[in-house]
Design a protein around this motif. Structure first.
Motif, PDB file in Angstrom:
ATOM      1  N   ASN A 191       0.826  -1.204   0.000  1.00 24.00           N
ATOM      2  CA  ASN A 191       0.000   0.000   0.000  1.00 24.00           C
ATOM      3  C   ASN A 191       0.860   1.254   0.000  1.00 24.00           C
ATOM      4  O   ASN A 191       0.513   2.252  -0.646  1.00 24.00           O
ATOM      5  CB  ASN A 191      -0.921  -0.002   1.220  1.00 24.00           C
ATOM      6  CG  ASN A 191      -2.368  -0.215   0.828  1.00 24.00           C
ATOM      7  OD1 ASN A 191      -2.677  -0.485  -0.326  1.00 24.00           O
ATOM      8  ND2 ASN A 191      -3.259  -0.096   1.793  1.00 24.00           N
ATOM      9  N   LYS A 230       1.040   4.479  -2.683  1.00 23.80           N
ATOM     10  CA  LYS A 230       0.999   5.881  -2.272  1.00 23.80           C
ATOM     11  C   LYS A 230       2.218   6.633  -2.801  1.00 23.80           C
ATOM     12  O   LYS A 230       2.102   7.772  -3.288  1.00 23.80           O
ATOM     13  CB  LYS A 230       0.946   5.967  -0.749  1.00 23.80           C
ATOM     14  CG  LYS A 230       0.795   7.381  -0.229  1.00 23.80           C
ATOM     15  CD  LYS A 230       0.635   7.395   1.281  1.00 23.80           C
ATOM     16  CE  LYS A 230       0.446   8.821   1.784  1.00 23.80           C
ATOM     17  NZ  LYS A 230       0.263   8.863   3.255  1.00 23.80           N
ATOM     18  N   GLU A 281       1.962   9.933  -5.147  1.00 30.52           N
ATOM     19  CA  GLU A 281       2.179  11.185  -4.425  1.00 30.52           C
ATOM     20  C   GLU A 281       3.625  11.662  -4.428  1.00 30.52           C
ATOM     21  O   GLU A 281       3.894  12.789  -3.993  1.00 30.52           O
ATOM     22  CB  GLU A 281       1.691  11.031  -2.974  1.00 30.52           C
ATOM     23  CG  GLU A 281       0.214  10.702  -2.857  1.00 30.52           C
ATOM     24  CD  GLU A 281      -0.247  10.583  -1.417  1.00 30.52           C
ATOM     25  OE1 GLU A 281       0.588  10.864  -0.509  1.00 30.52           O
ATOM     26  OE2 GLU A 281      -1.419  10.217  -1.196  1.00 30.52           O
ATOM     27  N   TYR A 295      -1.937   1.966   6.470  1.00 29.33           N
ATOM     28  CA  TYR A 295      -1.716   1.158   5.270  1.00 29.33           C
ATOM     29  C   TYR A 295      -2.467  -0.172   5.338  1.00 29.33           C
ATOM     30  O   TYR A 295      -2.175  -1.083   4.575  1.00 29.33           O
ATOM     31  CB  TYR A 295      -0.227   0.884   5.087  1.00 29.33           C
ATOM     32  CG  TYR A 295       0.585   2.119   4.792  1.00 29.33           C
ATOM     33  CD1 TYR A 295       0.346   2.870   3.646  1.00 29.33           C
ATOM     34  CD2 TYR A 295       1.586   2.542   5.653  1.00 29.33           C
ATOM     35  CE1 TYR A 295       1.080   4.009   3.372  1.00 29.33           C
ATOM     36  CE2 TYR A 295       2.331   3.683   5.389  1.00 29.33           C
ATOM     37  CZ  TYR A 295       2.076   4.403   4.250  1.00 29.33           C
ATOM     38  OH  TYR A 295       2.810   5.536   3.977  1.00 29.33           O
ATOM     39  N   GLY A 311      -8.344   2.542  -5.164  1.00 28.14           N
ATOM     40  CA  GLY A 311      -8.093   3.875  -4.641  1.00 28.14           C
ATOM     41  C   GLY A 311      -9.286   4.785  -4.831  1.00 28.14           C
ATOM     42  O   GLY A 311      -9.627   5.584  -3.950  1.00 28.14           O
TER      43      GLY A 311
END
Length: 341
Positions: free
Chosen positions: A121, A125, A129, A281, A317
């Motif tokens: 996870n 991310k 990001e 997470y 997501g």
């Protein structure tokens, strides 16, 4: 027997007395090491003192050991469970069920899977990001593998596009940092090449040692001078380009290796502790879990599987943004027990 907070004055015991009970050490661990929060602490109040947290945890345990496990069981260290196992015989059915479920939760198999899921996870991310998994950053982390699988097959135009810096869009500091990163990448690549060359020499020497060779004698005073000359050579580019499908497969292999390096804990610039113990997470829905399992369990791990599991994760997501994520199975069980209590 009621538990008294360790190192805290009590109306029932003298100041110089202490209660020898393992639960005090467990509570001290939860408050000082696990740094858990207390649900009954009001949000508008200042941060509670450590002594107040210890007292509240002791009160909760005295009031209901089952409630104590429901709230704090996930944060226990595995060796703490032996204390509750010994108490389970005289406990309620709900208490024994909690202990049994926590044993499963803290088992090596469950912990390994939980850590892998959290890192997976975190990878998603980081992909969306940050630039951690951009081609350039991955090249910096493993330049030799990048050159072997991707770099040597790039055209001059692709190299220029990859390495160009938008002068208008960055500051002077960023340009300096870019130069530092590139110098560090060259040093890393040289070290990797020397290490690879050394492993090759050791392998060759091992093979030669098993082959009969006539004995040679040195005169007294003779000795060998070690060769300290670097054995790596300047990189050479291939004159002929391979077909585009093969280039794409090699690039996918490089990306897959960088993903695996992150999930297996081999990235030296990552603080895995902040990922492995972060419950944020843990919100994998079954759709994402199925995609992840398919990727890790696939023997081939081909490009199609890689693309498919990334697509499913992106779908997860979007669903998580709309609040359609199932809660953690252990939390669901604990809530069920809590309702029964």
């Amino acid at each position: 027997m009621n538990v008294q907070p360790a190192h805290i004055k009590s109306d029932n015991i003298e100041e110089n007395e202490s209660v020898e009970d393992p639960i005090n050490d467990i509570i001290d661990y939860l408050v000082r090491c696990a740094k858990i929060s207390f649900k009954n602490a009001q949000l508008d109040k200042k941060e509670l003192r450590t002594s107040d947290r210890i007292r509240m945890a002791c009160d909760m345990y005295n009031r209901s050991p089952t409630e104590f496990l429901i709230q704090f069981g996930k944060y226990l260290a595995p060796y703490h469970l032996k204390y509750f196992e010994n108490s389970a015989e005289n406990g309620s059915v709900e208490f024994r069920e909690c202990v049994q479920r926590l044993n499963q939760y803290h088992s090596d198999v469950s912990r390994h899977k939980r850590i892998r899921n959290r890192r997976y996870n975190a990878l998603q991310k980081f992909k969306t990001e940050t630039d951690y998994f951009s081609e350039k950053q991955m090249m910096y982390r493993n330049p030799l593998l990048y050159e072997q699988l991707v770099g040597q097959y790039l055209t001059d135009e692709e190299i220029w596009e990859r390495d160009r810096v938008d002068i208008d869009g960055v500051s002077f500091l960023n340009i300096v940092l870019e130069t530092v990163d590139r110098n560090q990448m060259r040093e890393t690549k040289n070290e990797q090449m020397l290490h690879e060359e050394l492993e090759s020499d050791i392998s060759s020497a091992h093979i030669q040692d098993n082959v009969y060779k006539p004995e040679t004698y040195k005169q007294w005073g003779e000795f060998e001078i070690p060769d300290t000359t670097p054995k790596y050579k300047p990189e050479t580019r291939l004159q002929s380009m391979i077909p585009a499908p093969e280039r794409r497969l090699l690039r996918e292999e490089f990306v897959r290796e960088m993903y695996n390096s992150f999930i297996e804990g081999r990235d030296t610039d990552i603080d895995y502790h902040t990922i492995d113990f972060d419950e944020n997470y843990d919100d994998l829905k079954q759709l994402s879990q199925d995609a992840e399992d398919k990727y890790f369990d696939s023997e081939a791990n081909d490009g199609q599987t890689l693309e498919e599991h990334m697509t499913l994760t992106e779908e997860y997501g979007r669903q998580s943004t709309n609040g359609n994520i199932d809660e953690d199975p252990l939390d669901k069980f604990m809530n069920h027990i809590s309702n029964k209590v």
